[in-house]
Enzyme design. Structure first.
Site, PDB file in Angstrom:
ATOM      1  CG  ASP A  92      -1.811   1.198   1.316  1.00  0.00           C
ATOM      2  OD1 ASP A  92      -2.456   1.499   0.290  1.00  0.00           O
ATOM      3  OD2 ASP A  92      -1.871   1.873   2.357  1.00  0.00           O
ATOM      4  CB  SER A  93       0.137   4.759  -0.780  1.00  0.00           C
ATOM      5  OG  SER A  93      -1.056   4.811  -0.017  1.00  0.00           O
ATOM      6  CB  CYS A 127      -2.754   1.286  -2.665  1.00  0.00           C
ATOM      7  SG  CYS A 127      -2.874   3.028  -2.998  1.00  0.00           S
ATOM      8  CD  GLU A 135      -2.744   8.575   7.258  1.00  0.00           C
ATOM      9  OE1 GLU A 135      -1.811   9.369   7.432  1.00  0.00           O
ATOM     10  OE2 GLU A 135      -2.720   7.598   6.471  1.00  0.00           O
ATOM     11  CG  HIS A 183      -7.032   5.915   4.976  1.00  0.00           C
ATOM     12  ND1 HIS A 183      -6.206   5.378   4.020  1.00  0.00           N
ATOM     13  CD2 HIS A 183      -6.235   6.594   5.843  1.00  0.00           C
ATOM     14  CE1 HIS A 183      -4.957   5.725   4.302  1.00  0.00           C
ATOM     15  NE2 HIS A 183      -4.951   6.452   5.393  1.00  0.00           N
ATOM     16  CB  CYS A 187      -9.978   5.480  -0.165  1.00  0.00           C
ATOM     17  SG  CYS A 187      -8.567   6.091   0.765  1.00  0.00           S
TER      18      CYS A 187
HETATM   19  N1  DGL Z   1      -4.032   3.954   0.017  1.00  0.00           N
HETATM   20  C1  DGL Z   1      -4.654   5.033  -0.727  1.00  0.00           C
HETATM   21  C2  DGL Z   1      -5.859   4.483  -1.486  1.00  0.00           C
HETATM   22  O1  DGL Z   1      -6.429   3.461  -1.153  1.00  0.00           O
HETATM   23  C3  DGL Z   1      -5.046   6.196   0.162  1.00  0.00           C
HETATM   24  C4  DGL Z   1      -3.888   6.990   0.699  1.00  0.00           C
HETATM   25  C5  DGL Z   1      -3.053   7.676  -0.365  1.00  0.00           C
HETATM   26  O2  DGL Z   1      -3.508   8.652  -0.988  1.00  0.00           O
HETATM   27  O3  DGL Z   1      -1.947   7.218  -0.584  1.00  0.00           O
HETATM   28  O4  DGL Z   1      -6.268   5.070  -2.448  1.00  0.00           O
END
Ligand code: DGL
Length: 268
Positions: free
Chosen positions: A13-14, A76, A154, A188, A186
């Site tokens: 993931d990012s 992600c 976050e 989150h 997303c």
């Molecule tokens: N993990 C990213 C997503 O699911 C969200 C956070 C980011 O912008 O890196 O799109």
């Protein structure tokens, strides 16, 4: 050499949001070992160009391949939206799972007027729109970026009044369209599912792509005789490109348990 089924599943993931996907994986596949890679030094991806996300995603995948994983999961949504095709073409010898298609399939099984929320890059890419229409030609798709949800979550702001006001604002257009299904596009957003549900009303089915992809992975591992048959619960190792005390707290919120001891900082 480790038997294929004994190898870990690689997830990237990012940042740490992908831990919501790990949570689903461990629920459905408790005996699998998992290697998690979070690119915390370069997060967020959601405001970056497709080109740079492809290059980051390629590096993340190479890291997981070095760990001899049996499959790669792009947790992600942003990477899934703009880099999955590139990764699948580049790394042909390893199964690569992304979240967009399984979530789209699940959404088309549940509704016809489908809303999608996500980062700017995910919504701008129209990846969900294309995938949904591929599976249900006459579906109507409405996308809406919700950029401030990520920093709010976050910061641990997952319930308060300000989040509620923001959710009302972001979801207003989707409510107006009278959508029947909403993809939480997303990593989150499952954390604030209750807030989103309260704003949208009970009649709207929420789709968690982490859950959808987990179903797909389970099916794949079972059909290919790749399920780990060990008796004990699987180990999870967490690798990140930057590590701060704050990250550790955020990670624990996403996963719902402590991971302090298993977190390791790495250089790509
Ligand atoms: N993990 C990213 C997503 O699911 C969200 C956070 C980011 O912008 O890196 O799109």
């Amino acid at each position: 050499m480790l038997e294929a089924r004994k190898r870990p599943i690689g997830v990237f993931d990012s940042g740490l949001g992908g831990l919501t996907v790990v949570k689903e994986l461990t629920r459905v596949l408790p005996h699998e070992d998992i290697i998690y890679f979070g690119d915390t030094a370069r997060v967020p991806y959601g405001t970056r160009s497709a080109e740079i996300i492809r290059s980051f995603s390629e590096e993340n995948t190479r890291f997981l391949l070095q760990k001899r994983v049996k499959a790669v999961v792009i947790a992600c949504n942003t990477s899934s939206a703009v880099a999955a095709v590139h990764l699948k073409n580049k790394f042909k010898n390893i199964p690569i799972f992304e979240v967009i298609e399984p979530a789209s399939i699940e959404a088309t099984e549940k509704g016809k007027k489908i809303g999608v929320i996500g980062t700017y890059t995910t919504i701008g890419s129209l990846a969900y729109n294309k995938s949904i229409k591929k599976h249900l030609k006459n579906a109507e798709v409405f996308g809406s970026p919700c950029p401030l949800f990520v920093p709010f979550i976050e910061e641990g702001e997952t319930k308060g009044k300000s989040l509620k006001i923001m959710a009302e604002k972001y979801l207003k257009g989707l409510k107006k369209q009278k959508i029947d299904t909403l993809i939480l596009g997303c990593t989150h957003y499952p954390i604030i599912k209750d807030v989103i549900e309260a704003v949208m009303g009970k009649g709207v089915t929420l789709i968690n792509p982490g859950k959808s992809v987990t179903g797909e992975i389970y099916k794949f591992l079972k059909e290919n005789d790749l399920l780990n048959n060990q008796k004990r619960n699987g180990d999870i190792k967490f690798f990140v490109t930057d590590l701060t005390e704050r990250f550790t707290k955020v990670a624990e919120m996403f996963l719902g348990k402590g991971i302090r001891k298993q977190l390791e900082k790495v250089e790509l």
